[in-house]
Motif scaffolding. Structure first.
Motif: not given
Length: 518
Positions: A319-323, A342-346, A362-365, A425-428
């Motif tokens: 169920k995890l959507k943002e990390l 859907s969202v990853l940040e490291y 959908h998004e990775a930082k 990294l962005i899709k939209s």
């Protein structure tokens, strides 16, 4: 013939009537004045300064009188000062005059930057008056040294109408009686508050849904188990906090931020509905994390910040959507199996991430800042980026040393350099435009490069926005803070072809070089 003549006359008459109607002067319709009073009050609530509220009264005749009955009062001592200092008399008169004119108040906010004994005395009166006028939201902000906190009067803690209480720079009388039976939001920041005071709030305010304690001192032991409607809890760097025990089935969001070298034992039980968890805990290790994590099967957002004892991390959650994993400096391995992420940040000095699922992202930082083993880290980063190539139309934004580079094709990235990289990294396509716009506003880079095809929509957008700008842009006419377009002194554009940038596809590199105003 008579019938034809009458028809012609009738048509001529109709044409004359139309001409007369065109010549009539049409009175302008004041639609703003027709808005219901609650909607006008809602519009006015977005203005920060009472002076601005008075200014917009010129929009219509109705607004000239309605602003005086505006139910939201916001007074800041900083707005009553100049190079010669603060004008306490004007400030006192302004607050007193508006308060006296009101029969009831929705929100009352008062901010002091240089509190003195005289202003503190008036503050007590104003708070008492606001409570008598059935204020629903009370916010007190006092910038004071730790030994000179503002003593909140008893009147501010007794109201059956108050639903929100926000305090900054305050202290409390230990013998005070709290009667805030309808309070739903309590925020205490940079204040002196002990465990007894917090206990009194918890016992006297059973409807609290949002509780925030930020930079508070002398709390000691904190026990929260009787707030059955509590949804959001935030504990941020509270000096002297020894232990935290939380039991709340209704809790949805929990933010805990400790700080070295403070030691605090955090125990959270019975929070099966928790969806948002943020931890900044220097004592958190793998064992403690796993004990916590398995208790929250419905978790959708997880933030781990500066958890420096954490070396290995394993996350299995459907169920995890943002990390977000931020500056956990000893982390060497992170295995993440989260199919709905859907969202990853490291952010860190290594590249420890191992992702089982990428398709849903959908998004990775990624913010990489390393001092050694640079070649190995960059190789691991490139390996991770290649996994994104076949999983959607990704755009890569790389920021390094005041230079921004945007790649619209991940396949053409051969190498990365620099000892500090910020990668997005962005899709939209819309998010890419918004992100670049924000970067230009915040960092004012030396160059902005775009590696793309000549028909790229993003290239057209940048050309139109940067190269076709006016000498005096009119985009921010009604704003005191201007956008980055107003800060450009000069900008040049250069285009390099496929052979010059070493790509196999029909791509080109467009470089915008900025000269910013000082």
């Amino acid at each position: 013939m008579r019938e034809l003549s009458s028809v012609i006359k009738s048509r001529k008459k109709q044409k004359m009537e139309k001409v007369e109607k065109v010549d009539e002067v049409v009175e302008p319709i004041d639609r703003i004045s027709d808005l219901p009073e609650p909607i006008i009050h809602s519009i006015l609530s977005f203005l920060r300064c009472p002076r601005d509220v008075a200014r917009v009264s010129v929009w219509s005749k109705k607004w000239r009188s309605i602003w005086t009955s505006f139910f939201i009062l916001d007074f800041d001592q900083k707005n009553f000062g100049d190079s010669g200092g603060y004008h306490d008399k004007k400030f006192i008169n302004a607050v007193a005059t508006r308060l006296e004119a009101m029969d009831c108040i929705q929100k009352f906010k008062i901010s002091l930057c240089q509190p003195n004994l005289k202003l503190r005395t008036h503050m007590n009166r104003w708070i008492g008056a606001a409570i008598k006028k059935h204020v629903q939201e009370l916010e007190i902000h006092v910038e004071a040294k730790s030994r000179n906190h503002y003593m909140l009067p008893d009147a501010g803690l007794s109201s059956r109408k108050l639903t929100s209480l926000r305090l900054y720079g305050c202290k409390f009388n230990n013998r005070m009686e709290i009667d805030l039976c309808n309070l739903k939001e309590l925020s205490i920041k940079c204040s002196q508050v002990n465990a007894d005071v917090i206990h009194s709030f918890i016992q006297s305010c059973p409807l609290i849904e949002d509780l925030r304690l930020v930079h508070c001192k002398k709390i000691g032991h904190l026990n929260i188990s009787t707030l059955h409607k509590l949804r959001c809890l935030q504990l941020y760097e509270c000096h002297g906090l020894v232990s935290v025990n939380i039991e709340s089935l209704s809790l949805v969001s929990f933010i805990y931020c400790g700080k070295d070298p403070w030691e605090c034992k955090v125990k959270v039980t019975g929070c099966d509905n928790l969806k948002d968890l943020t931890l900044k805990d220097p004592d958190l290790d793998e064992e403690l994390f796993q004990e916590l994590f398995v208790k929250y099967p419905n978790l959708e957002k997880l933030v781990l910040r500066e958890c420096n004892r954490l070396k290995r991390l394993t996350i299995l959650n459907s169920k995890l959507k943002e990390l977000s994993v931020i500056r956990c400096r000893n982390l060497v391995e992170a295995n993440i199996d989260a199919p709905n992420l859907s969202v990853l940040e490291y952010s860190g000095g290594r590249m420890p991430l191992s992702l089982t699922h990428i398709a849903g992202l959908h998004e990775a930082k990624l913010h990489i800042c390393y001092r050694k083993n640079g070649a190995v880290i960059l190789h691991e980063l490139l390996d991770l980026l290649r996994r994104f190539e076949n999983n959607g139309d990704w755009k890569l934004v790389v920021t390094s040393n005041k230079n921004i580079t945007i790649h619209e094709e991940l396949q053409e990235i051969q190498h990365l350099s620099s000892n500090e990289l910020r990668i997005e990294l962005i899709k939209s396509p819309m998010k890419v435009k918004g992100y670049v716009d924000n970067l230009l506003r915040m960092s004012k880079p030396k160059t902005l490069s775009l590696v793309s095809s000549s028909s790229s929509e993003l290239l057209k957008f940048l050309k139109d926005k940067i190269m076709s700008r006016e000498n005096n842009p009119k985009c921010c006419t009604y704003y005191s803070r201007k956008c980055w377009l107003h800060s450009i002194k000069d900008v040049t554009m250069a285009v390099f072809g496929r052979a010059e940038i070493g790509t196999s596809q029909s791509l080109e590199q467009t470089i915008f070089k900025f000269d910013w105003q000082s």
